[in-house]
Design a protein around this motif. Sequence first.
Motif, PDB file in Angstrom:
ATOM      1  N   GLN A  62       9.279 -30.419  34.960  1.00  0.00           N
ATOM      2  CA  GLN A  62       9.292 -29.011  34.562  1.00  0.00           C
ATOM      3  C   GLN A  62       7.994 -28.326  34.967  1.00  0.00           C
ATOM      4  O   GLN A  62       6.900 -28.855  34.743  1.00  0.00           O
ATOM      5  N   PHE A  63       8.114 -27.129  35.585  1.00  0.00           N
ATOM      6  CA  PHE A  63       6.958 -26.344  36.024  1.00  0.00           C
ATOM      7  C   PHE A  63       6.964 -24.985  35.334  1.00  0.00           C
ATOM      8  O   PHE A  63       8.017 -24.444  34.996  1.00  0.00           O
ATOM      9  N   VAL A  64       5.771 -24.439  35.160  1.00  0.00           N
ATOM     10  CA  VAL A  64       5.607 -23.087  34.626  1.00  0.00           C
ATOM     11  C   VAL A  64       4.552 -22.365  35.453  1.00  0.00           C
ATOM     12  O   VAL A  64       3.523 -22.952  35.824  1.00  0.00           O
ATOM     13  N   LYS A  65       4.824 -21.115  35.760  1.00  0.00           N
ATOM     14  CA  LYS A  65       3.806 -20.250  36.356  1.00  0.00           C
ATOM     15  C   LYS A  65       3.634 -19.043  35.455  1.00  0.00           C
ATOM     16  O   LYS A  65       4.592 -18.321  35.177  1.00  0.00           O
ATOM     17  N   MET A  66       2.388 -18.832  34.990  1.00  0.00           N
ATOM     18  CA  MET A  66       2.098 -17.703  34.124  1.00  0.00           C
ATOM     19  C   MET A  66       1.993 -16.427  34.957  1.00  0.00           C
ATOM     20  O   MET A  66       1.465 -16.433  36.079  1.00  0.00           O
ATOM     21  N   ILE A  67       2.515 -15.327  34.404  1.00  0.00           N
ATOM     22  CA  ILE A  67       2.435 -14.025  35.054  1.00  0.00           C
ATOM     23  C   ILE A  67       1.448 -13.195  34.245  1.00  0.00           C
ATOM     24  O   ILE A  67       1.764 -12.738  33.142  1.00  0.00           O
ATOM     25  N   GLU A  68       0.254 -13.014  34.786  1.00  0.00           N
ATOM     26  CA  GLU A  68      -0.825 -12.382  34.018  1.00  0.00           C
ATOM     27  C   GLU A  68      -1.440 -11.229  34.795  1.00  0.00           C
ATOM     28  O   GLU A  68      -1.522 -11.252  36.027  1.00  0.00           O
ATOM     29  N   GLY A  69      -1.905 -10.190  34.049  1.00  0.00           N
ATOM     30  CA  GLY A  69      -2.663  -9.084  34.615  1.00  0.00           C
ATOM     31  C   GLY A  69      -1.873  -8.263  35.603  1.00  0.00           C
ATOM     32  O   GLY A  69      -0.653  -8.404  35.740  1.00  0.00           O
ATOM     33  N   PRO A  70      -2.575  -7.378  36.337  1.00  0.00           N
ATOM     34  CA  PRO A  70      -1.905  -6.567  37.361  1.00  0.00           C
ATOM     35  C   PRO A  70      -1.234  -7.491  38.369  1.00  0.00           C
ATOM     36  O   PRO A  70      -1.833  -8.441  38.864  1.00  0.00           O
ATOM     37  N   HIS A  71      -0.003  -7.198  38.665  1.00  0.00           N
ATOM     38  CA  HIS A  71       0.761  -8.138  39.467  1.00  0.00           C
ATOM     39  C   HIS A  71       1.753  -7.356  40.315  1.00  0.00           C
ATOM     40  O   HIS A  71       2.630  -6.692  39.797  1.00  0.00           O
ATOM     41  N   ALA A  72       1.601  -7.454  41.626  1.00  0.00           N
ATOM     42  CA  ALA A  72       2.557  -6.785  42.507  1.00  0.00           C
ATOM     43  C   ALA A  72       2.554  -7.456  43.870  1.00  0.00           C
ATOM     44  O   ALA A  72       1.615  -7.304  44.638  1.00  0.00           O
ATOM     45  N   HIS A  73       3.569  -8.245  44.130  1.00  0.00           N
ATOM     46  CA  HIS A  73       3.719  -8.842  45.447  1.00  0.00           C
ATOM     47  C   HIS A  73       4.466  -7.861  46.344  1.00  0.00           C
ATOM     48  O   HIS A  73       5.325  -7.115  45.905  1.00  0.00           O
ATOM     49  N   GLU A  74       4.101  -7.888  47.593  1.00  0.00           N
ATOM     50  CA  GLU A  74       4.842  -7.076  48.554  1.00  0.00           C
ATOM     51  C   GLU A  74       6.164  -7.774  48.836  1.00  0.00           C
ATOM     52  O   GLU A  74       6.209  -8.886  49.363  1.00  0.00           O
ATOM     53  N   VAL A  75       7.249  -7.142  48.457  1.00  0.00           N
ATOM     54  CA  VAL A  75       8.561  -7.730  48.629  1.00  0.00           C
ATOM     55  C   VAL A  75       9.064  -7.439  50.031  1.00  0.00           C
ATOM     56  O   VAL A  75       9.047  -6.290  50.483  1.00  0.00           O
ATOM     57  N   GLN A  76       9.497  -8.496  50.719  1.00  0.00           N
ATOM     58  CA  GLN A  76      10.008  -8.339  52.076  1.00  0.00           C
ATOM     59  C   GLN A  76      11.240  -7.445  52.075  1.00  0.00           C
ATOM     60  O   GLN A  76      12.066  -7.490  51.160  1.00  0.00           O
ATOM     61  N   LYS A  77      11.365  -6.638  53.106  1.00  0.00           N
ATOM     62  CA  LYS A  77      12.480  -5.699  53.182  1.00  0.00           C
ATOM     63  C   LYS A  77      13.837  -6.414  53.303  1.00  0.00           C
ATOM     64  O   LYS A  77      14.875  -5.837  52.977  1.00  0.00           O
ATOM     65  N   ASN A  78      13.790  -7.640  53.789  1.00  0.00           N
ATOM     66  CA  ASN A  78      15.053  -8.357  53.974  1.00  0.00           C
ATOM     67  C   ASN A  78      15.500  -9.077  52.709  1.00  0.00           C
ATOM     68  O   ASN A  78      16.493  -9.801  52.717  1.00  0.00           O
ATOM     69  N   ILE A  79      14.776  -8.882  51.602  1.00  0.00           N
ATOM     70  CA  ILE A  79      15.128  -9.534  50.339  1.00  0.00           C
ATOM     71  C   ILE A  79      15.553  -8.484  49.321  1.00  0.00           C
ATOM     72  O   ILE A  79      14.850  -7.497  49.099  1.00  0.00           O
ATOM     73  N   THR A  80      16.687  -8.704  48.709  1.00  0.00           N
ATOM     74  CA  THR A  80      17.186  -7.802  47.667  1.00  0.00           C
ATOM     75  C   THR A  80      17.574  -8.622  46.441  1.00  0.00           C
ATOM     76  O   THR A  80      17.944  -9.798  46.548  1.00  0.00           O
ATOM     77  N   VAL A  81      17.483  -8.001  45.271  1.00  0.00           N
ATOM     78  CA  VAL A  81      17.828  -8.672  44.017  1.00  0.00           C
ATOM     79  C   VAL A  81      19.071  -7.997  43.442  1.00  0.00           C
ATOM     80  O   VAL A  81      19.133  -6.764  43.359  1.00  0.00           O
ATOM     81  N   HIS A  82      20.041  -8.814  43.032  1.00  0.00           N
ATOM     82  CA  HIS A  82      21.322  -8.283  42.572  1.00  0.00           C
ATOM     83  C   HIS A  82      21.660  -8.846  41.193  1.00  0.00           C
ATOM     84  O   HIS A  82      21.573 -10.051  40.964  1.00  0.00           O
ATOM     85  N   GLN A  83      22.085  -7.961  40.310  1.00  0.00           N
ATOM     86  CA  GLN A  83      22.627  -8.361  39.015  1.00  0.00           C
ATOM     87  C   GLN A  83      24.148  -8.284  39.093  1.00  0.00           C
ATOM     88  O   GLN A  83      24.702  -7.385  39.717  1.00  0.00           O
ATOM     89  N   SER A  84      24.824  -9.259  38.477  1.00  0.00           N
ATOM     90  CA  SER A  84      26.296  -9.313  38.509  1.00  0.00           C
ATOM     91  C   SER A  84      26.811  -9.303  39.952  1.00  0.00           C
ATOM     92  O   SER A  84      27.725  -8.550  40.306  1.00  0.00           O
ATOM     93  N   LEU A  85      26.240 -10.147  40.781  1.00  0.00           N
ATOM     94  CA  LEU A  85      26.637 -10.204  42.184  1.00  0.00           C
ATOM     95  C   LEU A  85      28.104 -10.628  42.302  1.00  0.00           C
ATOM     96  O   LEU A  85      28.543 -11.571  41.656  1.00  0.00           O
ATOM     97  N   GLU A  86      28.849  -9.899  43.137  1.00  0.00           N
ATOM     98  CA  GLU A  86      30.225 -10.296  43.405  1.00  0.00           C
ATOM     99  C   GLU A  86      30.232 -11.595  44.203  1.00  0.00           C
ATOM    100  O   GLU A  86      29.248 -11.951  44.844  1.00  0.00           O
ATOM    101  N   ARG A  87      31.362 -12.288  44.151  1.00  0.00           N
ATOM    102  CA  ARG A  87      31.450 -13.575  44.859  1.00  0.00           C
ATOM    103  C   ARG A  87      31.034 -13.404  46.314  1.00  0.00           C
ATOM    104  O   ARG A  87      31.502 -12.500  47.011  1.00  0.00           O
ATOM    105  N   ASN A  88      30.168 -14.310  46.753  1.00  0.00           N
ATOM    106  CA  ASN A  88      29.646 -14.280  48.116  1.00  0.00           C
ATOM    107  C   ASN A  88      29.786 -15.683  48.702  1.00  0.00           C
ATOM    108  O   ASN A  88      29.069 -16.606  48.315  1.00  0.00           O
ATOM    109  N   ASP A  89      30.719 -15.846  49.624  1.00  0.00           N
ATOM    110  CA  ASP A  89      30.986 -17.171  50.186  1.00  0.00           C
ATOM    111  C   ASP A  89      29.814 -17.688  51.016  1.00  0.00           C
ATOM    112  O   ASP A  89      29.664 -18.904  51.176  1.00  0.00           O
ATOM    113  N   GLN A  90      28.980 -16.783  51.551  1.00  0.00           N
ATOM    114  CA  GLN A  90      27.811 -17.245  52.302  1.00  0.00           C
ATOM    115  C   GLN A  90      26.832 -17.974  51.389  1.00  0.00           C
ATOM    116  O   GLN A  90      26.188 -18.940  51.808  1.00  0.00           O
TER     117      GLN A  90
END
Length: 326
Positions: free
Chosen positions: A163-191
């Motif tokens: 088991q691993f843990v990474k603490m998220i502390e202080g000002p925090h902002a990673h540059e998110v790559q444009k080719n990455i998206t986050v989805h909630q309730s994603l529809e079925r994706n066979d890929q």
Amino acid sequence: MRKYGLTIIAVICLAVLVFGHLHWKNISQAAGVEAREAAAKVKEEEKEEREALIQSLKPENNKQQPLIDYLHYKSLTQERVIVSLLGSNGTSGTGASNSSNSWVGRLEKSLRTDRDDLETLRFINHGHEGYSTEDLLKGKKIEAVIKDNPNLISAFLADVNIQFVKMIEGPHAHEVQKNITVHQSLERNDQVIEIADFQFSKFTEDPELAKRGGDQVYRNWLINSFNKSEKFYALSKDENGELNGFLLHSFLGNSCVIELIAVSQNVTKGGIGTSLFKAVENEAHQRGCGEIRVGTQVRNMGAINFYHKLGCRQVGCHQVHHLWNL
């Protein structure tokens, strides 16, 4: 004279009726005796066949007896046969849409399909989330299994989980790559399903579970996570818009929990897993989470090094056993 004639005719008719009744009664009784004798003979033959089957399945006569034969023997000689199962997430049914789709349900279905006369077989599920050896010894879970008075107890060390843990502390902002998206309730994706190839799995390491569809657990886990509001997918795509990686995660209290992560085997350059992790870390920070939690197998050195590189620290290690009562 006519009066006597009628009397004689009446007597004759009555005699015919009486003797006819007695005749058919005798015939019916004889048929009944034959039927009972035939039924008794069939019953005796069935009894002999059952006894022969019991003798053929008797453990003393079969030192290398398959467990299904042992269960069959117990079912024929006992009023009830108990199969008690104790384990971790897989046993408890984590990721299954319903109990029949859990590996315990699949086990029961498999056994009953293989033998149609296991009516006395009863399954008792003692699965617990996050089960470990310490829980077995100190959490009094084994006492619950003993109370079942199961017919056979066997345990398989299915996994040593880190088991691993990474603490998220202080000002925090990673540059998110444009080719990455986050989805909630994603529809079925066979890929997503196609690129999910997990080489290290407690669900296939256990030979008993492997025989009963253990290789399908992660696939069903993904399928059952689609269209669920509590499940989130971070998706990575290449320059052609083809999916090349995903990270399935959820949120529990102050924690972001990484469930599954995979990168396409067709990818030649690295960094996709790191980009996915940082995108989820950034999302977790925006949601006010204080930590990211993730687990992996002790044999998966690639994953262990990956999480160390991302700043995770090891906080726990426990053994995961599958306890089979067959």
